[in-house]
Scaffold this motif. Sequence first.
Motif, PDB file in Angstrom:
ATOM      1  N   LEU A   1     -54.866 -27.587  19.977  1.00 37.46           N
ATOM      2  CA  LEU A   1     -55.377 -28.014  21.417  1.00 37.46           C
ATOM      3  C   LEU A   1     -56.319 -29.544  21.609  1.00 37.46           C
ATOM      4  O   LEU A   1     -56.248 -30.379  20.496  1.00 37.46           O
TER       5      LEU A   1
ATOM      6  N   THR B   1     -52.553 -32.622  27.106  1.00 42.92           N
ATOM      7  CA  THR B   1     -53.078 -33.917  27.810  1.00 42.92           C
ATOM      8  C   THR B   1     -53.009 -34.804  27.132  1.00 42.92           C
ATOM      9  O   THR B   1     -51.970 -35.563  25.958  1.00 42.92           O
TER      10      THR B   1
ATOM     11  N   PHE C   1     -46.201 -30.393  26.254  1.00 50.63           N
ATOM     12  CA  PHE C   1     -45.990 -30.384  27.082  1.00 50.63           C
ATOM     13  C   PHE C   1     -46.972 -30.918  28.107  1.00 50.63           C
ATOM     14  O   PHE C   1     -47.903 -31.893  26.785  1.00 50.63           O
TER      15      PHE C   1
END
Length: 403
Positions: free
Chosen positions: A114, A139, A154
């Motif tokens: 994450l 991000t 992505f």
Amino acid sequence: MRAPRAIAVCLPITIAALSVCLGRALAQNATTPSTVSQDSIKIGIVIPMTGTSGAVGREISDATKLYMAQHGDTVAGKKIELLIRDDQSVPDNAKRLAQELIVNDKVSFLGAGLTPSAMSMAPMATEAKVPTVVMVSGTSVVVDRSPYYVRTSFTLGQQSGIIADWAIKNGSRKAVAILSDWAPGAEAGKVFEQNFTKGGGQVLETLKVPLANPDFSPFLQRARDLVPDTLFVFVPAGQAGTFARQFSERGLDKSGIKLIGPGDITDDDDLPTTGDALVGVVTAGMYSAVHPSQLNKDYAAAYKKATGHRANFISVGGYDGMNLIYQALKITDGNTDADTMIGTMKGMKWESPRGPISIDPRTRDIVQNIYIRKVEKVGGEPWAIEFETFPAVKDPLKEAAAN
Ligand code: PHB
């Protein structure tokens, strides 16, 4: 006299890196002479295996293990060992676990999950020179945080600009944005608004939903009261099921307001439980479990057989991350030197279950097709059916910064 020598070799670096370096130097001294024969290559992946983002960790763990089951556990004559660590979505845990993987386990590669965890691990990867594959974070800025970061996931920008353009082309003019309140949500909203307003549309309001244990109901009510023609929504993997339920409970699926977003709201991991709530929803995404290539048919079938779940957009970040490491090791004949490795990974191209992908040699970020998909029921279950392809899309925020 082991410790003083270890301290001396570690002195020209920052305090943060000192413990990493010391651990390595001491470990080397303990096994002098210093050339430690490296018969195995370790890959340490730091992901949330428990808590609200536990599904993300499960998907990466399943996909990386599936890759190894299919491609073997030896590359260039060296045994590959996969070490998976649970950061519980806590960035400080991720940092500590990355440090332990570097110092104690002597991993040659890291896998990052994450966004907040990937951010907190970046200084470790840089100081200890560990090539790190970003397998989840969406991000833009994450890959810039370390010269040893390479992304196989992505970016939210890749998808959000394309869906904004599609919405304008299809008559949307007044949108409300509902965004999960953290960095990927901010980027999704920013790129959506840029493109939507450029096309003549207006974002009436942006509503930010807390990341942990979200209740979408009040935000959906507020959105409805603003009478938009379109609702642009980003929720991260693991939340699409809850969102879909609350969306239909409020009657929004029958309100005539078009629901659009990046692929996350039609996550294949959640779609089977969403009934009719998301039927007709159009998203721009990089992976659908029914992407119609033979490679994907084989991948999705093998994943389902091994795990009992549908393959989803998170899983391919892990699967392709392993492929990137395996293929680069083949090229370097097992040399794991960080600069050699990153140099090798830059510009690599291959066919993923999602379609053709490559690593941009300038940014180390992923370049991939983005597909426009509509949710339709086939065989009694909802699927995101691709109907338009935007080939070789780069992250728009990085492209804008470079120009
Ligand atoms: C992220 O960590 O940036 C992230 C995670 C899950 C998503 C999207 C972004 O679905």
